[in-house]
Design a protein around this motif. Structure first.
Motif, PDB file in Angstrom:
ATOM      1  N   UNK A 169       0.862  -1.181   0.000  1.00  0.00           N
ATOM      2  CA  UNK A 169       0.000   0.000   0.000  1.00  0.00           C
ATOM      3  C   UNK A 169       0.896   1.226   0.000  1.00  0.00           C
ATOM      4  N   UNK A 170       0.391   2.320  -0.505  1.00  0.00           N
ATOM      5  CA  UNK A 170       1.124   3.576  -0.351  1.00  0.00           C
ATOM      6  C   UNK A 170       1.040   4.015   1.108  1.00  0.00           C
ATOM      7  N   UNK A 171       2.021   4.780   1.534  1.00  0.00           N
ATOM      8  CA  UNK A 171       2.038   5.297   2.896  1.00  0.00           C
ATOM      9  C   UNK A 171       0.775   6.120   3.156  1.00  0.00           C
ATOM     10  N   UNK A 172       0.299   6.142   4.394  1.00  0.00           N
ATOM     11  CA  UNK A 172      -0.967   6.817   4.714  1.00  0.00           C
ATOM     12  C   UNK A 172      -1.016   8.301   4.366  1.00  0.00           C
ATOM     13  N   UNK A 173       0.130   8.975   4.321  1.00  0.00           N
ATOM     14  CA  UNK A 173       0.133  10.405   4.090  1.00  0.00           C
ATOM     15  C   UNK A 173       0.050  10.841   2.645  1.00  0.00           C
ATOM     16  N   UNK A 174       0.106   9.906   1.698  1.00  0.00           N
ATOM     17  CA  UNK A 174       0.054  10.272   0.281  1.00  0.00           C
ATOM     18  C   UNK A 174      -1.302   9.855  -0.291  1.00  0.00           C
ATOM     19  N   UNK A 175      -1.773  10.507  -1.355  1.00  0.00           N
ATOM     20  CA  UNK A 175      -3.114  10.225  -1.872  1.00  0.00           C
ATOM     21  C   UNK A 175      -3.392   8.750  -2.145  1.00  0.00           C
ATOM     22  N   UNK A 176      -2.436   8.034  -2.763  1.00  0.00           N
ATOM     23  CA  UNK A 176      -2.705   6.626  -3.077  1.00  0.00           C
ATOM     24  C   UNK A 176      -2.844   5.778  -1.806  1.00  0.00           C
ATOM     25  N   UNK A 177      -2.242   6.218  -0.707  1.00  0.00           N
ATOM     26  CA  UNK A 177      -2.420   5.535   0.571  1.00  0.00           C
ATOM     27  C   UNK A 177      -3.775   5.840   1.182  1.00  0.00           C
ATOM     28  N   UNK A 178      -4.193   7.081   1.079  1.00  0.00           N
ATOM     29  CA  UNK A 178      -5.517   7.485   1.576  1.00  0.00           C
ATOM     30  C   UNK A 178      -6.603   6.736   0.812  1.00  0.00           C
TER      31      UNK A 178
END
Length: 245
Positions: free
Chosen positions: A130-139
């Motif tokens: 998953x993308x990190x929570x702070x970047x759009x793809x993570x959100x």
């Protein structure tokens, strides 16, 4: 057409040069392939303009602009980041949506782990990116998982979309929950569709950076993104055009 690297502090490692027709585009990493082609097409129709790119996570781009990095156009993978840039008076007030995207489960073509649904991502035996929570793809990924009522205990976290899919392509992960366009851009990967009821729609806005040194060419590039030639390129790379928003 040039992609300019940034150092750890978000500062260009090469000078922008003195070309009066040069513009620097700061864009989300999921736009890498499509924007490179759009840049080539734009240059072919604007002989006096040279287009340079810097790609990264939308949140990273915002931090770079807040830190004083120069540029002419910014294109993000979400409207929230653009709104924050607007609030900080870093972009002109008028941004334009030029494309949208959805999510998919991206796996290698042979799909050795036989992943078929979002529920399969909850298997602790799987290595899921998953993308990190702070970047759009993570959100977006976390939103998809909540809607599907799926929990991933120990995901591998990537800094942006490009990093996420590279781990799958290299065989270091079984799947990535990421933009559907990432599978289309890589011949070694394929995307498994996610039901609409569990999916998201990412809208991509672009705007002229307020301290742009070439606002005329910057405005032309933003305008070009919604013209048929650019929209055709975006569609080729799996983006859904503005007309379908």
């Amino acid at each position: 057409l040039t992609v300019t690297p940034l150092n750890a502090n978000g500062v260009e490692t090469q000078p922008r040069g003195g070309n009066l027709g040069e513009i620097m585009i700061l864009a989300a990493s999921s736009l890498n392939d499509s924007f490179t082609k759009i840049g080539e097409k734009f240059e072919s129709e604007h002989n006096d303009v040279k287009v340079k790119f810097s790609f990264g996570a939308s949140s990273q781009i915002r931090q770079q602009l807040e830190g004083g990095v120069g540029g002419d156009v910014v294109a993000t993978a979400d409207t929230k980041t653009m709104a924050l840039l607007n609030q900080s008076s870093l972009v002109t007030k008028k941004s334009t949506i030029f494309a949208k995207n959805t999510f998919a489960i991206v796996v290698q073509n042979r799909n050795p782990s036989k992943i078929k649904t979002l529920a399969d991502l909850g298997n602790d035996k799987q290595k899921i990116v998953l993308c990190a929570p702070g970047v759009p793809c993570g959100v977006y990924a976390n939103q998809v998982l909540r809607q599907a009522k799926v929990s991933i205990s120990h995901p591998i976290l990537a800094s942006d979309a490009a990093s996420a899919v590279s781990l799958v392509a290299l065989g270091e992960a079984d799947a990535a929950l990421i933009y559907r366009t990432e599978a289309i851009s890589n011949s070694r990967l394929k995307g498994i569709e996610i039901p609409k009821s569990e999916n998201i729609t990412a809208q991509y806005p672009a705007a002229v950076i307020k301290n742009s040194s070439n606002k005329t060419a910057a405005r032309e590039f933003v305008k070009f993104l919604n013209e048929p030639k650019a929209q055709k390129i975006l569609s080729k790379y799996g983006f859904l055009p503005k007309a379908k928003l």
